[in-house]
Design a protein around this motif. Sequence first.
Motif, short mmCIF file in Angstrom:
data_model
loop_
_atom_site.label_atom_id
_atom_site.label_comp_id
_atom_site.label_asym_id
_atom_site.label_seq_id
_atom_site.Cartn_x
_atom_site.Cartn_y
_atom_site.Cartn_z
N TRP A 18 0.87 -1.17 0.00
CA TRP A 18 0.00 0.00 0.00
C TRP A 18 0.91 1.22 0.00
O TRP A 18 1.54 1.54 1.01
N LEU A 19 0.95 1.92 -1.13
CA LEU A 19 1.88 3.02 -1.31
C LEU A 19 1.14 4.27 -1.75
O LEU A 19 0.21 4.21 -2.55
N ASN A 20 1.58 5.41 -1.23
CA ASN A 20 0.98 6.68 -1.63
C ASN A 20 1.61 7.17 -2.92
O ASN A 20 2.77 6.87 -3.23
N ALA A 21 0.85 7.92 -3.69
CA ALA A 21 1.37 8.52 -4.90
C ALA A 21 2.57 9.40 -4.57
O ALA A 21 2.53 10.18 -3.61
N PHE A 59 6.84 3.50 -8.09
CA PHE A 59 5.37 3.47 -8.08
C PHE A 59 4.86 4.90 -7.98
O PHE A 59 4.26 5.28 -6.96
N PRO A 60 5.08 5.71 -9.01
CA PRO A 60 4.76 7.15 -8.91
C PRO A 60 3.28 7.43 -8.65
O PRO A 60 2.95 8.46 -8.04
N ASN A 61 2.42 6.54 -9.08
CA ASN A 61 0.98 6.75 -8.89
C ASN A 61 0.45 6.08 -7.63
O ASN A 61 -0.75 6.10 -7.38
#
Length: 282
Positions: free
Chosen positions: A230-233, A239-241
């Motif tokens: 779970w990654l933020n933009a 994972f730029p988005n």
Amino acid sequence: MSRTTVVSDTSRRNLLLGAAGALGAGVVGALGFPDRASAAPSSATAGSAAAATGTVYIASDSTAQTYSSGHHPQAGWGQKLSSYFTSNITVANRAIGGRSSRSFIEQGRLAAIHEVIEPGDYLFVQFGHNDATAGNAERYTPPADYKEYLRDDYIRTTRELGATPVVVTPVSRRSYNESTGRFNVSFPVYVDAAKAVAQEEGAALVDLSAASRSYLDVIGVEGSKKIFLWLNAGQYPNFPNGLQDNTHFQERGAVEMARLVARAVAGLGLPLSGEVVSVSAA
């Protein structure tokens, strides 16, 4: 899809060695197998003071595979497992994304492991995530066939080669049940099948399904976002988005899942068990 459409009447041992022979050194080179000349087989037995030496091979899917820096912070538990063993143990992670118990065999990947595995080595096998994808003919493996592959190919053939198979139940997904406040069992039919085969064959079992679920229950649904991908933009260049992935792990998650595997191994009573180092929670 019946098992007979996948495997001919040729003996299972000939199938495995034949696949490796047909692919030859090209497969072994492509998968990056190390030179095993320096890896001594284990002479340790339960209760012996002698150190166990050898290699732990991992046959699994994307939840365990090793990822390059171009995928950071994504990581698999097999990628982190070596840090929980002494220097006597080498971890050879052959996990690869998108594979089921069946396709891992069909592509010659298990045969390639069996070409180099030696007495005293170990084979950790974790499948279920892709086996359960009924809509994908390349991956789907009915539970009855899954049991047969585990029994005949991963357990019995590994034992014929003098190595020790360790069955690992499929690690849990981030599947939270709000009504119970607990995480659901992921792929329960395959979890039960893996446990049943291990019991029937007297094989060592790491119940990573239960261990990972218990861990997730402790840290909770919000805390689990730091375990899964779970990654933020804008948080990570790869994972730029951003991403919301409930199956795969980021670095911390891979470390924690590897710790749970190692902690279970420490209690199995195998020569390998004595080579487990600190398994305290991070």
